[in-house]
Design an enzyme around this catalytic site. Structure first.
Site, PDB file in Angstrom:
ATOM      1  N   ASN A 169      35.578  34.553  42.131  1.00  0.00           N
ATOM      2  CA  ASN A 169      35.715  36.012  42.206  1.00  0.00           C
ATOM      3  C   ASN A 169      36.926  36.556  41.455  1.00  0.00           C
ATOM      4  O   ASN A 169      36.909  37.691  40.996  1.00  0.00           O
ATOM      5  CB  ASN A 169      35.790  36.401  43.694  1.00  0.00           C
ATOM      6  CG  ASN A 169      36.215  37.833  43.900  1.00  0.00           C
ATOM      7  OD1 ASN A 169      35.401  38.751  43.841  1.00  0.00           O
ATOM      8  ND2 ASN A 169      37.504  38.058  44.126  1.00  0.00           N
ATOM      9  N   TYR A 214      37.318  42.408  28.380  1.00  0.00           N
ATOM     10  CA  TYR A 214      36.670  42.243  29.689  1.00  0.00           C
ATOM     11  C   TYR A 214      35.148  42.095  29.559  1.00  0.00           C
ATOM     12  O   TYR A 214      34.589  41.118  30.088  1.00  0.00           O
ATOM     13  CB  TYR A 214      37.042  43.417  30.600  1.00  0.00           C
ATOM     14  CG  TYR A 214      36.458  43.339  31.988  1.00  0.00           C
ATOM     15  CD1 TYR A 214      36.983  42.472  32.940  1.00  0.00           C
ATOM     16  CD2 TYR A 214      35.376  44.141  32.363  1.00  0.00           C
ATOM     17  CE1 TYR A 214      36.448  42.405  34.229  1.00  0.00           C
ATOM     18  CE2 TYR A 214      34.836  44.086  33.640  1.00  0.00           C
ATOM     19  CZ  TYR A 214      35.378  43.222  34.563  1.00  0.00           C
ATOM     20  OH  TYR A 214      34.848  43.148  35.834  1.00  0.00           O
ATOM     21  N   LYS A 273      32.838  38.586  30.530  1.00  0.00           N
ATOM     22  CA  LYS A 273      31.751  38.508  31.511  1.00  0.00           C
ATOM     23  C   LYS A 273      30.447  38.042  30.832  1.00  0.00           C
ATOM     24  O   LYS A 273      29.611  37.401  31.469  1.00  0.00           O
ATOM     25  CB  LYS A 273      31.575  39.855  32.211  1.00  0.00           C
ATOM     26  CG  LYS A 273      32.773  40.278  33.067  1.00  0.00           C
ATOM     27  CD  LYS A 273      33.106  39.288  34.185  1.00  0.00           C
ATOM     28  CE  LYS A 273      34.147  39.835  35.148  1.00  0.00           C
ATOM     29  NZ  LYS A 273      34.524  38.878  36.209  1.00  0.00           N
ATOM     30  N   THR A 300      38.427  49.528  43.535  1.00  0.00           N
ATOM     31  CA  THR A 300      39.430  48.495  43.833  1.00  0.00           C
ATOM     32  C   THR A 300      40.633  48.714  42.913  1.00  0.00           C
ATOM     33  O   THR A 300      40.601  49.563  42.021  1.00  0.00           O
ATOM     34  CB  THR A 300      38.881  47.071  43.586  1.00  0.00           C
ATOM     35  OG1 THR A 300      38.645  46.924  42.179  1.00  0.00           O
ATOM     36  CG2 THR A 300      37.605  46.797  44.365  1.00  0.00           C
TER      37      THR A 300
HETATM   38  N1  LIG Z   1      35.623  46.558  40.980  1.00  0.00           N
HETATM   39  C1  LIG Z   1      34.549  46.636  40.199  1.00  0.00           C
HETATM   40  O1  LIG Z   1      34.010  47.725  39.938  1.00  0.00           O
HETATM   41  C2  LIG Z   1      33.946  45.381  39.633  1.00  0.00           C
HETATM   42  C3  LIG Z   1      32.726  45.501  38.948  1.00  0.00           C
HETATM   43  C4  LIG Z   1      32.153  44.354  38.419  1.00  0.00           C
HETATM   44  C5  LIG Z   1      32.766  43.138  38.576  1.00  0.00           C
HETATM   45  N2  LIG Z   1      33.958  43.050  39.238  1.00  0.00           N
HETATM   46  C6  LIG Z   1      34.573  41.729  39.382  1.00  0.00           C
HETATM   47  O2  LIG Z   1      34.828  41.493  40.749  1.00  0.00           O
HETATM   48  C7  LIG Z   1      35.870  40.539  40.883  1.00  0.00           C
HETATM   49  C8  LIG Z   1      36.890  41.058  41.891  1.00  0.00           C
HETATM   50  O3  LIG Z   1      37.467  42.233  41.359  1.00  0.00           O
HETATM   51  P1  LIG Z   1      38.049  43.425  42.266  1.00  0.00           P
HETATM   52  O4  LIG Z   1      37.424  44.662  41.769  1.00  0.00           O
HETATM   53  O5  LIG Z   1      37.985  43.090  43.696  1.00  0.00           O
HETATM   54  O6  LIG Z   1      39.558  43.441  41.728  1.00  0.00           O
HETATM   55  P2  LIG Z   1      40.972  43.346  42.449  1.00  0.00           P
HETATM   56  O7  LIG Z   1      40.993  44.174  43.688  1.00  0.00           O
HETATM   57  O8  LIG Z   1      41.948  43.626  41.374  1.00  0.00           O
HETATM   58  O9  LIG Z   1      41.048  41.817  42.896  1.00  0.00           O
HETATM   59  C9  LIG Z   1      41.149  40.800  41.941  1.00  0.00           C
HETATM   60  C10 LIG Z   1      41.565  39.535  42.663  1.00  0.00           C
HETATM   61  O10 LIG Z   1      41.654  38.494  41.686  1.00  0.00           O
HETATM   62  C11 LIG Z   1      42.927  37.866  41.839  1.00  0.00           C
HETATM   63  N3  LIG Z   1      43.355  37.239  40.606  1.00  0.00           N
HETATM   64  C12 LIG Z   1      43.536  37.793  39.390  1.00  0.00           C
HETATM   65  N4  LIG Z   1      43.958  36.879  38.518  1.00  0.00           N
HETATM   66  C13 LIG Z   1      44.046  35.697  39.205  1.00  0.00           C
HETATM   67  C14 LIG Z   1      44.427  34.388  38.862  1.00  0.00           C
HETATM   68  N5  LIG Z   1      44.816  34.092  37.617  1.00  0.00           N
HETATM   69  N6  LIG Z   1      44.397  33.430  39.812  1.00  0.00           N
HETATM   70  C15 LIG Z   1      43.990  33.718  41.063  1.00  0.00           C
HETATM   71  N7  LIG Z   1      43.639  34.942  41.463  1.00  0.00           N
HETATM   72  C16 LIG Z   1      43.668  35.933  40.533  1.00  0.00           C
HETATM   73  C17 LIG Z   1      43.861  38.987  42.288  1.00  0.00           C
HETATM   74  O11 LIG Z   1      45.052  38.471  42.840  1.00  0.00           O
HETATM   75  P3  LIG Z   1      46.425  39.326  42.874  1.00  0.00           P
HETATM   76  O12 LIG Z   1      46.321  40.258  44.039  1.00  0.00           O
HETATM   77  O13 LIG Z   1      47.472  38.269  43.042  1.00  0.00           O
HETATM   78  O14 LIG Z   1      46.508  40.058  41.564  1.00  0.00           O
HETATM   79  C18 LIG Z   1      42.949  39.644  43.312  1.00  0.00           C
HETATM   80  O15 LIG Z   1      42.954  38.923  44.508  1.00  0.00           O
HETATM   81  C19 LIG Z   1      36.436  40.349  39.467  1.00  0.00           C
HETATM   82  O16 LIG Z   1      35.907  39.167  38.903  1.00  0.00           O
HETATM   83  C20 LIG Z   1      35.904  41.566  38.714  1.00  0.00           C
HETATM   84  O17 LIG Z   1      35.804  41.330  37.333  1.00  0.00           O
HETATM   85  C21 LIG Z   1      34.554  44.142  39.773  1.00  0.00           C
END
Ligand SMILES: NC(=O)c1ccc[n+]([C@@H]2O[C@H](COP(=O)([O-])OP(=O)(O)OC[C@H]3O[C@@H](n4cnc5c(N)ncnc54)[C@H](OP(=O)(O)O)[C@@H]3O)[C@@H](O)[C@H]2O)c1
Length: 249
Positions: free
Chosen positions: A87, A165, A169, A200
């Site tokens: 994730n 980005y 993906k 987020t």
């Molecule tokens: N939000 C959206 O609309 C959306 C849409 C499509 C896909 N996604 C995908 O969903 C996933 C979760 O995203 P989110 O929206 O929940 O974002 P988020 O709230 O920014 O959470 C991202 C998480 O990834 C962790 N992370 C980042 N780099 C890391 C690393 N090198 N090693 C370990 N952990 C790491 C962050 O840790 P820290 O807190 O330490 O930074 C955080 O826990 C991602 O893969 C994102 O691409 C999100």
């Protein structure tokens, strides 16, 4: 009764935390992967206070030693892994997000986490996933990784042009399909999740879905029955007016 063990990377906040909470509510032991110890412990404490069997596991997905230590911990404590949710992810862009403005530094930074990190974590944990009766691997991807969606002139995402980005993906989608092929004669299923646009930190909370709704997609793929497909991009279908289903690559 055997305990079902799930490891979620980047589980200290956002969709990852919501995924850990929902898998925990289904009775799984959730390993809260987080690169920052304070944030990871806080998230695991919060989940435990809610009744989830949660445990913080230090995991920086760009660091080989951290990945090896996490795999050793899972092997030592649980001897197998039922669910891996890749994730953790980051978004970076240069300038106005045009391909011609993209720097290799940004591209490398995004790929380190979103692409290389997934392969490294998956390969480290695959021996433990093979020991589970029917493991599930979920790679959290995005519809912006779908070339078909991004190049559809009628689609909602046609205006997006950023390279780092979305292309990370797209690579993750191919990685998902290739692992599914390698593992097609095993009970393991590997799928890519599209959570949809969720509010987020990743997008400064501009998404129109909640992290909990995004997590529903990962949970669905993490709990697929034996007759479900493997090697798909599945989740929220914005261009189809919402709802869940298979997205085009
Ligand atoms: N939000 C959206 O609309 C959306 C849409 C499509 C896909 N996604 C995908 O969903 C996933 C979760 O995203 P989110 O929206 O929940 O974002 P988020 O709230 O920014 O959470 C991202 C998480 O990834 C962790 N992370 C980042 N780099 C890391 C690393 N090198 N090693 C370990 N952990 C790491 C962050 O840790 P820290 O807190 O330490 O930074 C955080 O826990 C991602 O893969 C994102 O691409 C999100």
């Amino acid at each position: 009764m055997t305990t079902t063990i799930a490891l979620i990377t980047g589980a200290n906040k956002g969709i990852g935390l919501a995924t850990a909470r929902q898998l925990g509510a289904r009775g799984m032991t959730v390993l809260v992967g987080a690169r920052d110890a304070a944030r990871g412990r806080e998230a695991a404490d919060k989940l435990r206070a809610e009744g989830v069997d949660a445990r913080f596991v230090p995991l920086e997905v760009t660091d080989a030693a951290s990945i090896a230590a996490a795999a050793e911990l899972v092997e030592r404590e649980y001897s197998h892994l039922d669910v891996l949710v890749n994730n953790a992810g980051i978004v970076r862009a240069d300038g106005a997000g045009l391909p011609s403005q993209t720097t290799l530094d940004t591209l490398r930074e995004v790929y380190e986490t979103n692409v290389f990190g997934v392969v490294a974590v998956t390969n480290a944990l695959l021996p433990l996933l093979r020991r589970a009766p029917a493991a599930r691997i979920v790679n959290v991807s995005s519809e912006v990784g779908s070339i078909a969606v991004m190049t559809d002139p009628q689609g909602a995402l046609f205006a997006l042009t950023s390279v780092p980005y979305p292309s990370s993906k797209t690579a993750l989608n191919m990685i998902t399909a290739m692992y599914a092929k390698e593992l097609r004669d095993t009970p393991i299923k590997v799928n890519a999740a599209n959570p949809g646009y969720c509010a987020t930190d990743l997008n400064h909370h501009s998404g129109f879905r909640t992290p909990e709704e995004g997590a529903e997609v990962s949970v669905h793929l993490a709990t697929l029955p034996a007759d479900a497909p493997s090697g798909l991009l599945w989740g929220y279908q914005m261009d189809a007016g919402g709802g869940y289903g298979v997205l085009p690559w």
